[in-house]
Design a protein around this motif. Structure first.
Motif, short mmCIF file in Angstrom:
data_model
loop_
_atom_site.label_atom_id
_atom_site.label_comp_id
_atom_site.label_asym_id
_atom_site.label_seq_id
_atom_site.Cartn_x
_atom_site.Cartn_y
_atom_site.Cartn_z
N THR A 51 0.92 -0.96 -0.02
CA THR A 51 -0.14 0.03 0.05
C THR A 51 0.73 1.26 0.21
OG1 THR A 51 -1.92 -0.88 0.92
CG2 THR A 51 -1.45 1.63 1.64
N ALA A 52 1.92 1.19 0.95
CA ALA A 52 2.60 2.41 0.83
C ALA A 52 3.47 2.71 -0.45
CB ALA A 52 3.70 2.27 2.13
N GLU A 53 3.93 1.51 -1.13
CA GLU A 53 4.49 1.67 -2.23
C GLU A 53 3.96 2.33 -3.53
OE1 GLU A 53 5.87 -1.31 -5.79
OE2 GLU A 53 6.74 -1.69 -3.85
N LYS A 54 2.41 1.86 -3.36
CA LYS A 54 1.56 2.57 -4.43
C LYS A 54 1.20 3.69 -4.02
CE LYS A 54 1.62 -1.74 -6.50
NZ LYS A 54 2.44 -2.19 -5.76
N VAL A 55 0.69 3.82 -2.72
CA VAL A 55 0.49 5.52 -2.50
C VAL A 55 1.54 6.37 -2.87
CG1 VAL A 55 -0.31 6.76 -0.68
CG2 VAL A 55 -1.33 4.55 -0.83
N ASN A 56 2.62 6.00 -2.38
CA ASN A 56 3.86 6.97 -2.74
C ASN A 56 4.31 7.10 -4.14
OD1 ASN A 56 6.85 7.12 -3.15
ND2 ASN A 56 6.15 8.19 -1.26
N HIS A 57 3.83 6.04 -4.96
CA HIS A 57 4.14 6.40 -6.41
C HIS A 57 3.14 7.39 -7.26
CE1 HIS A 57 5.06 5.34 -10.37
NE2 HIS A 57 3.60 5.23 -10.75
N ILE A 58 1.78 7.27 -6.49
CA ILE A 58 0.57 8.02 -7.20
C ILE A 58 1.13 9.38 -6.44
CG2 ILE A 58 -1.72 8.53 -6.81
CD1 ILE A 58 -2.16 5.50 -6.75
N LEU A 59 1.36 9.78 -5.28
CA LEU A 59 1.55 10.79 -4.80
C LEU A 59 2.70 11.62 -5.46
CD1 LEU A 59 1.49 10.20 -0.89
CD2 LEU A 59 -0.07 11.84 -2.20
N THR A 60 3.70 11.11 -5.83
CA THR A 60 4.99 11.75 -6.27
C THR A 60 4.86 11.92 -7.84
OG1 THR A 60 5.93 9.69 -6.11
CG2 THR A 60 6.32 11.10 -4.40
N SER A 61 4.01 10.98 -8.47
CA SER A 61 4.08 10.85 -9.92
C SER A 61 2.70 11.61 -10.71
CB SER A 61 4.15 9.31 -10.54
OG SER A 61 5.16 8.69 -10.10
N PHE A 62 1.78 11.50 -9.88
CA PHE A 62 0.56 12.09 -10.54
C PHE A 62 0.06 13.32 -10.08
CE2 PHE A 62 -1.03 7.46 -11.26
CZ PHE A 62 -0.19 7.27 -12.43
N MET B 193 -0.87 13.21 4.15
CA MET B 193 -0.78 13.03 5.69
C MET B 193 -0.62 11.58 6.21
SD MET B 193 -3.55 15.83 7.16
CE MET B 193 -4.88 15.11 6.45
N GLY B 194 -0.91 10.79 5.28
CA GLY B 194 -0.40 9.25 5.70
C GLY B 194 -1.65 8.31 5.89
N PRO C 125 3.04 8.84 4.23
CA PRO C 125 2.82 10.18 4.17
C PRO C 125 4.19 10.88 3.55
CG PRO C 125 3.51 9.06 6.37
CD PRO C 125 3.16 7.89 5.60
N LEU C 126 3.80 12.04 3.27
CA LEU C 126 5.04 12.95 2.54
C LEU C 126 5.50 14.03 3.49
CD1 LEU C 126 4.07 13.52 -1.01
CD2 LEU C 126 5.37 11.87 -0.14
N ALA C 127 4.58 14.39 4.47
CA ALA C 127 4.70 15.42 5.39
C ALA C 127 5.61 14.70 6.53
CB ALA C 127 3.54 16.07 5.84
N ASP C 128 6.42 15.34 7.23
CA ASP C 128 7.19 14.94 8.41
C ASP C 128 5.94 14.79 9.65
OD1 ASP C 128 10.00 14.82 7.56
OD2 ASP C 128 9.47 16.79 7.01
N GLN C 129 5.24 15.95 9.54
CA GLN C 129 4.11 16.10 10.69
C GLN C 129 3.03 16.82 9.96
OE1 GLN C 129 4.90 17.01 14.81
NE2 GLN C 129 3.63 18.70 14.82
N SER C 130 1.75 16.39 10.40
CA SER C 130 0.33 17.00 10.01
C SER C 130 -0.20 17.37 11.36
CB SER C 130 -0.33 16.07 9.04
OG SER C 130 0.58 15.74 7.92
N GLU C 131 -1.08 18.33 11.37
CA GLU C 131 -1.60 18.70 12.36
C GLU C 131 -2.97 19.21 11.89
OE1 GLU C 131 -0.16 20.94 16.02
OE2 GLU C 131 -1.62 22.46 15.21
N ILE C 132 -4.12 18.44 12.25
CA ILE C 132 -5.57 19.03 12.00
C ILE C 132 -6.07 19.63 13.09
CG2 ILE C 132 -7.52 18.28 10.81
CD1 ILE C 132 -6.54 15.84 9.97
N THR C 133 -6.61 20.67 12.92
CA THR C 133 -7.50 21.29 13.93
C THR C 133 -8.91 21.15 13.71
OG1 THR C 133 -5.83 23.23 14.00
CG2 THR C 133 -8.19 23.66 14.93
N LEU C 134 -9.50 20.35 14.82
CA LEU C 134 -10.73 19.76 14.75
C LEU C 134 -11.67 20.70 15.36
CD1 LEU C 134 -10.00 16.32 15.61
CD2 LEU C 134 -10.34 16.95 13.49
N ALA C 135 -12.93 20.28 15.23
CA ALA C 135 -14.03 21.12 16.11
C ALA C 135 -13.65 21.32 17.64
CB ALA C 135 -15.31 20.54 15.96
#
Length: 473
Positions: free
Chosen positions: A395-406, A432-433, A449-459
């Motif tokens: 999964t990680a390999e396929k997702v990374n290929h799409i993120l970086t190629s498409f 975000m992963g 993930p491509l980001a070293d860290q992701s922070e989501i502000t929720l409700a």
């Protein structure tokens, strides 16, 4: 911002005598400003209303001055507030630009439709008074990831969107399928307002009537548009009874929507409805051929239709058997069993990606990954399916290929139509992963993930933080 001395209006190239009103396919107005100088700025305010001229004129009063830079700064600040709801940490400036461009795209639609007086023209072509009505719902696309992203980052707006669905239902008799300017385009199958509403209800997002929403979902699922009557009668949509020959797509998409209705029924204590719609959610099995390992078209007496080529689009909407065989997000484990277990499931997935790039449609884009057409939404969950058989590295390999190629920060940085934010929402989640394979059950599958860290502000100011330690090492 300064007076003009003449106005001429042309409707379809014909000059009109009236200077107040005009109706035409091609409308042109010519204003003359004789006192302007070379290089002088002319500022223009424009306001619209789907209801009447009074609403448009009222809209002009929303900006009381001619401070262009101030208006621009205010708009930028509003967008910055929205984009700051997700903060990523990265040293890669191109990735950062791509990520926030994607987030920006996600929030283009739906948008406010009521005018400055709170009026709009509804699905029944009558003027209605209601604040916070939203339009432009590309639901066949956005329910997959854009809508689940909204439940996290646009929680306060979500009830207004759900109430817009319900207003549409009151006026039209059905929930929207593909809604534009509060009208039904009827261009795609499925009743995909259902998973969006179900996701909100199952996450206990308040602000709309759950019982009325369930009534709307159930009644919409029991209509006869797009051959859904055949779906209930046969347990699938026979391709010989479908004028457009898209029976397989309709079957598997209705089955997922029905699963969503079943979950809401269970939450509301409707046991008989729960059992009925859970039964319907398994209708995808009726078009799955265990001999070939594909979903495929079937006729009204139960025979597989011949000839069959999994690359061909007969039986499918914007896809083929290679794409839609994987579309069982409500029961991935059931699909694995139907294919004969994890090993055969893995082999089939491998063959999807390892096949030569031979698009089944002559699409000129860079969105094909073997036979996976990532440039169109039905494929978006597929890269994450390896995780269901204990192969998260795949999964990680396929997702990374799409993120970086498409995706990229260049002008051709999207491999297909963004479809009101869905293509971009896949990127936001995946960068975000994690990703909602089933967009209504509240579960997420880890990716790459491509980001070293992701922070989501929720409700209510809560934070959700993803740290990718040792990323890329």
């Amino acid at each position: 911002s300064k007076p003009f001395d003449d106005l001429v209006i042309f409707a379809d190239s014909t000059q009109l005598s009236s200077k107040l009103e005009a109706n035409a396919v091609r409308l042109t107005s010519v204003l003359s400003f004789p006192e302007t100088k070379d290089g002088e700025q002319l500022l223009i305010k424009v306001a619209i209303s789907s209801a009447n001229i009074e609403g448009a004129l009222a809209g002009l009063q929303e900006i009381n001055d001619w401070d262009f830079d101030g208006i621009k700064t205010n708009a930028e600040n509003l967008w910055q507030t929205e984009l700051n709801k997700i903060k990523i940490t990265t040293q890669d400036s191109a990735f950062k630009k791509t990520f926030y461009t994607a987030a920006y795209h996600c929030y283009f639609a739906p948008f406010r439709f009521d005018d400055a007086l709170g009026n709009y023209t509804g699905a029944n072509k009558k003027v209605h008074s209601e604040n916070n009505i939203y339009t432009l719902n590309s639901l066949w696309d956005t329910y997959r990831a854009a809508a689940p992203l909204f439940t996290l980052t646009q929680t306060e707006r979500l009830p207004k969107m759900m109430n817009s669905f319900l207003e549409f239902y009151k006026q039209h008799g059905l929930l929207p399928s593909w809604e534009l300017w509060f009208g039904e385009a009827n261009v795609m199958p499925g009743y995909h307002a259902v998973p969006i509403m179900a996701d909100a209800m199952l996450k206990d997002i308040k602000g709309f009537d759950y019982e009325f929403a369930f009534e709307a979902m159930k009644n919409t699922a029991n209509q006869d548009i797009h051959e859904s009557g055949f779906y209930r009668q046969h347990g699938y949509v026979p391709d010989d009874l479908d004028p457009r020959q898209r029976g397989v797509t309709k079957t598997v998409e209705y089955a997922f929507d029905d699963w969503c209705i079943a979950q809401v029924a269970q939450k509301l204590g409707r046991q008989s409805d729960y059992e009925e719609f859970m039964k319907r959610s398994e209708y995808w099995k009726n078009v799955f051929d265990t001999q070939t390992g594909f979903v495929r078209p079937k006729d009204s007496v139960g025979n597989w239709m011949l000839p069959f080529d999994p690359k061909e689009s007969i039986g499918f909407q914007e896809g083929n058997a290679w794409i839609y065989t994987w579309y069982v997000p409500q029961n991935v484990n059931g699909l694995i069993d139907k294919m004969g277990g994890s090993d055969k499931f893995a082999q089939k997935l491998d063959s999807l990606y390892n096949a030569p790039d031979e698009p089944y449609r002559p699409i000129k884009n860079h969105g094909f990954y073997g036979l996976l057409e990532f440039s169109n939404e039905p494929s978006h969950h597929v890269p994450y399916l390896y995780s269901y058989i204990g192969k998260p590295s795949q999964t990680a390999e396929k997702v990374n290929h799409i993120l970086t190629s498409f995706y990229s920060s260049q002008p051709n940085g999207l491999c297909g139509n963004d479809d009101c934010g869905q293509m971009s929402a896949w990127y936001v989640f995946s960068a975000m992963g994690f990703y909602p394979v089933n967009p209504a059950n509240g579960e997420y599958v880890f990716g790459s993930p491509l980001a070293d860290q992701s922070e989501i502000t929720l409700a209510e100011g809560r934070k959700f933080v993803v740290r990718a330690e040792n990323l890329g090492r």
